[in-house]
Design an enzyme around this catalytic site. Sequence first.
Site, short mmCIF file in Angstrom:
data_model
loop_
_atom_site.label_atom_id
_atom_site.label_comp_id
_atom_site.label_asym_id
_atom_site.label_seq_id
_atom_site.Cartn_x
_atom_site.Cartn_y
_atom_site.Cartn_z
N TYR A 1 0.81 -1.22 0.00
CA TYR A 1 0.00 0.00 0.00
C TYR A 1 0.85 1.27 0.00
O TYR A 1 0.47 2.28 -0.60
CB TYR A 1 -0.94 0.00 1.21
N GLU B 1 5.93 -31.73 12.79
CA GLU B 1 5.19 -31.14 11.67
C GLU B 1 3.86 -30.55 12.12
O GLU B 1 3.53 -29.41 11.80
CB GLU B 1 4.96 -32.22 10.60
N ASP C 1 -1.43 -45.84 -7.55
CA ASP C 1 -1.94 -46.98 -8.31
C ASP C 1 -1.39 -47.12 -9.74
O ASP C 1 -0.41 -46.48 -9.97
CB ASP C 1 -3.34 -46.77 -8.46
#
Length: 840
Positions: free
Chosen positions: A105, A206, A258
């Site tokens: 700003y 964590e 997968d």
Amino acid sequence: MPEPVDKVDLEARKRAARIIHEKFMKVLNDVLESKPPVLEIPKRTLSNVRFDPEKGILVMGEEKIRREFLNMGESRKFMQTLLMASIIYQALVENEYPTIRDLYYRGKHTIVYRDLKGRKREENTWDEQAESDAAIRDVEVYTGLLREDMLILSKEKGKVVGRMTIRSGGDVIDLSRMGHGAYAIESTPDLIEFLDVDAEFVLVVEKDAVFQQLHRIKFWDKYRALLVTGAGQPDRATRRFVRRLNEELGLPVYILTDSIPEDEVVVVRDLATGLVHVAPIGELFEANFTPGVPRERIELPIEVPSWNPVTGRVEWTPVGYIYRHYVETELVEIETKGRGTLRVTKGHSLFAFRDGRIQVVQAKDIQPGDYILVADKIPEFPEIYDRISFKSILLDVEKNIKVKSENGKEIIVVGAGKVGIPAELFLDEDIAWLMGLYTAEGSTAYDRYLTISLGKHEEDKLERIIKILIDKLNVKPYIFDREDKQEYRIWISSSTIYEAFKRLGLLGNSRSKKIPEIIFNAPFKVKLAYIKGLIDGDGSLDKYGNIIYATRSQVLMKQLVILLLSLGVNPSVTLNKEDYIIRIGKTPAKTPPEIYQYITGKRQNVRVKGLPTDPTFSIPINNKMKKLLIKLMNDGKISYKPTQKRISKQKLRRVRQLAGYLPDDYEIITEGDLALVRVKEVRRVKYKGYVYDFAVPGTNSFVANDGLVYHNSDPYGWYIYSVFKVGSIQLSYESERLATPRARFLGVSMSDIFGGRGKRAYLSERERRNFIIRAKDLDIRRARELMRYSWFRSPGWRRELRLFLQKKAKLEIEALASKGLRFLADVYIPEKIETGDWLD
């Protein structure tokens, strides 16, 4: 003017202000001496990031950009950098503590001026905070000061508790007397003074929830530790604080934290021979697996093309292992606009581009309208074969083989034939062209003869075929002029050539034909000659000059796309009833000029009247990108319509040059070997059989099918460890101060769950069933920057990553806490530290 609260602040301000003054006075001196002012700033792009193995961290490379005030393309960024430096300098000398948002700003205003023709103009210093943030980073790398050094504040995120006293802001704080709370690590961690420490190690947790649990039972007190959390991905202040604890106090740091069906085409390179194989994965590797075994993994010395987000390139990367298992399930069939259809298991992940971000998304969550990543270029294939040894190819044929000499040359004959072919033949462009033409137009008769059909208008091709057969293969063909069908039928009645073509992989019907392996490993011009033969057989040019090739063989289509990508050509694929249509674009952005001219015999002329814009690989525009484009349009720098929803990669490069940055992940797309294709339709199809997967430690992806980039999953906690240990890719200039290269990963690792190699398994079989969960999309998405890194290639890490890829499951640290907080605090963590059971 407020007074600084303590001497530490004052000294930090003086130092930062002095450095900024000295660096930017050089620019002022250039102006005073009538020299064009220039800023030389280290380049902050992915292409200029490298891993320094000696330091063990990510660092910026040596590339620099020149911001020249008198260069219209750089003057705006030049102004923004100087403006930001002046605002920061003013805040320092006036004892202020601005936030990043404050700086945005403070510098945001409109400059009103008149141009050379006297017209009134307006120019904003910046519109979005992304621009002011980029200016802050430019000031950082130009001066060598971090924003923390310049007392720029940010939201506090990290917390610490333990046996230690510090001085901050003139106050002495005992980190062991924080009640149930903890000390919030301040935005300027270098201003913290370490007074007294009675700790033996630092444990970085964590997740905040586990941090709180360990704090409540005073784990830090019992085991003389400092307990730290970054509450997820750590902020800069937490990383710097941990680095200081390790570097200045010598405290060890521990971070607690997968498939595709068998008929999908993959690309692999044999590390032993160097040969490239492009074929269905089941065809390539079925013989390496134990027949009838439902689940098995094997290790082979092979590499695959893999997308490396560090460099943005698709590179050859070693495969950790290949995994095969038997399923009875539904596959996800994804039809794209531009790269055909792919099939994967529901849990397999792809890379999607959503709202300007590359995200890892499971196939079951892909939707029509999504954009998924494909390669627009893959590494060049080797040039191993320049000869064809028919002798070695035919020696294992179960027929009578005769080798004799004619005119001083060795001739090989199969069966009762009298006319043979050369035992060895130079693989030149003529032979490759004939092989390509046969792939397109050839067929067999009576399981012993070869035939080729040509139109009556193709006499030039007929003459060339006859000449090649006679001069190079020692065979005189029969030519049948079929007036009723307006075609010539070439009949090659040689059982020797029939067997040779069969062994080369050239035989098959319209739905089963393939590109011979020898072509993928041939010289550049030989590859081109084979492709030209294909095009001369079943190809054409459309009215715009684009090359069009049609085939009904899905495998051939995918092989051809892969071969073209290796040559730097980015083709598109569509399905027209039963035909796969491969389109090789005329523009240099899609096809190198020398390749286009070789195939067509014509020079590229992209200025064809009516040539439409090709939207196949265009990139969707999000709100941030739209605002940037409108800004550049208003500045008169580019042409853009606000209704435009997509943009080309080439135009993005121009935008990057003009603006000095691209928002979100547009830069990764623009600078790398990537393209995007739109998902048209998603279907579910039943499947019963084997599915395969590659584990690719290091880059965590592989390119297969017809250029699709597949993903392998990994756990998020390992990513957190990576950020602490080596630093951030996007902010590599921070690594020298913020990364902790001696950090050790304490857990949770996959071997903690399953044991193996003489290691204890911390969970029973029953506990595994209760606590183990499948890796969720969020974990996969957040962890996509993990396994490509070289610092994860130690034997220990490779074992853990392979085990994870095999199980495709995870164990959160909360699960161990659920087993009993005392177990986590008094057994798991202390035992791993005492026995050295960590990953480095």
